[in-house]
Design a protein around this motif. Structure first.
Motif, PDB file in Angstrom:
ATOM      1  N   ALA A   1       0.837  -1.199   0.000  1.00  0.00           N
ATOM      2  CA  ALA A   1       0.000   0.000   0.000  1.00  0.00           C
ATOM      3  C   ALA A   1       0.871   1.247   0.000  1.00  0.00           C
ATOM      4  N   ASP A   2       0.364   2.278  -0.595  1.00  0.00           N
ATOM      5  CA  ASP A   2       1.023   3.567  -0.618  1.00  0.00           C
ATOM      6  C   ASP A   2      -0.028   4.604  -0.247  1.00  0.00           C
ATOM      7  N   TYR A   3       0.390   5.792   0.067  1.00  0.00           N
ATOM      8  CA  TYR A   3      -0.530   6.853   0.439  1.00  0.00           C
ATOM      9  C   TYR A   3      -0.365   8.023  -0.511  1.00  0.00           C
ATOM     10  N   LEU A   4      -1.468   8.601  -0.924  1.00  0.00           N
ATOM     11  CA  LEU A   4      -1.447   9.679  -1.891  1.00  0.00           C
ATOM     12  C   LEU A   4      -1.263  11.042  -1.250  1.00  0.00           C
ATOM     13  N   SER A   5      -1.411  11.114   0.058  1.00  0.00           N
ATOM     14  CA  SER A   5      -1.293  12.389   0.757  1.00  0.00           C
ATOM     15  C   SER A   5      -0.460  12.207   2.022  1.00  0.00           C
ATOM     16  N   GLN A   6       0.416  13.165   2.265  1.00  0.00           N
ATOM     17  CA  GLN A   6       1.274  13.128   3.444  1.00  0.00           C
ATOM     18  C   GLN A   6       1.341  14.524   4.048  1.00  0.00           C
ATOM     19  N   GLU A   7       1.204  14.601   5.367  1.00  0.00           N
ATOM     20  CA  GLU A   7       1.348  15.874   6.068  1.00  0.00           C
ATOM     21  C   GLU A   7       2.288  15.651   7.248  1.00  0.00           C
ATOM     22  N   ILE A   8       3.304  16.499   7.364  1.00  0.00           N
ATOM     23  CA  ILE A   8       4.271  16.390   8.446  1.00  0.00           C
ATOM     24  C   ILE A   8       3.927  17.437   9.497  1.00  0.00           C
ATOM     25  N   ILE A   9       3.768  16.981  10.734  1.00  0.00           N
ATOM     26  CA  ILE A   9       3.388  17.856  11.838  1.00  0.00           C
ATOM     27  C   ILE A   9       4.515  17.845  12.859  1.00  0.00           C
ATOM     28  N   LYS A  10       4.933  19.017  13.282  1.00  0.00           N
ATOM     29  CA  LYS A  10       6.000  19.146  14.262  1.00  0.00           C
ATOM     30  C   LYS A  10       5.548  18.552  15.597  1.00  0.00           C
ATOM     31  N   TYR A  11       6.443  17.853  16.248  1.00  0.00           N
ATOM     32  CA  TYR A  11       6.178  17.271  17.555  1.00  0.00           C
ATOM     33  C   TYR A  11       5.676  18.352  18.509  1.00  0.00           C
ATOM     34  N   ASP A  12       4.691  18.062  19.267  1.00  0.00           N
ATOM     35  CA  ASP A  12       4.012  18.961  20.213  1.00  0.00           C
ATOM     36  C   ASP A  12       2.911  19.795  19.569  1.00  0.00           C
ATOM     37  N   ASP A  13       2.784  19.771  18.242  1.00  0.00           N
ATOM     38  CA  ASP A  13       1.648  20.417  17.581  1.00  0.00           C
ATOM     39  C   ASP A  13       0.507  19.406  17.485  1.00  0.00           C
ATOM     40  N   SER A  14      -0.672  19.871  17.135  1.00  0.00           N
ATOM     41  CA  SER A  14      -1.823  18.981  16.987  1.00  0.00           C
ATOM     42  C   SER A  14      -1.932  18.479  15.553  1.00  0.00           C
ATOM     43  N   VAL A  15      -2.371  17.238  15.420  1.00  0.00           N
ATOM     44  CA  VAL A  15      -2.608  16.624  14.116  1.00  0.00           C
ATOM     45  C   VAL A  15      -4.074  16.828  13.758  1.00  0.00           C
TER      46      VAL A  15
END
Length: 57
Positions: free
Chosen positions: A17-31
């Motif tokens: 499986a692969d993912y078409l969307s990726q978002e990187i969130i800084k540690y301690d921020d909210s997802v």
């Protein structure tokens, strides 16, 4: 390297499986989990030593 990677829009199945969307969130921020209408805090997340960045979709 302390960040959270949110992968969405899966394509394929299992280990291939692969993912078409990726978002990187800084540690301690909210997802942002827009589909569920909430945000997930990352403060309590653990980290793994020696983790390498993965490939971008």
């Amino acid at each position: 390297m302390a960040h959270c990677v949110l992968l969405t829009k899966p394509a394929g199945q299992g280990e291939n499986a692969d993912y078409l969307s990726q978002e990187i969130i800084k540690y301690d921020d909210s997802v942002p989990l827009e589909v569920l209408g909430l945000e997930l805090g990352t403060t309590e997340f653990g980290t793994f030593p020696n983790v390498r960045p993965h490939r971008y979709p």
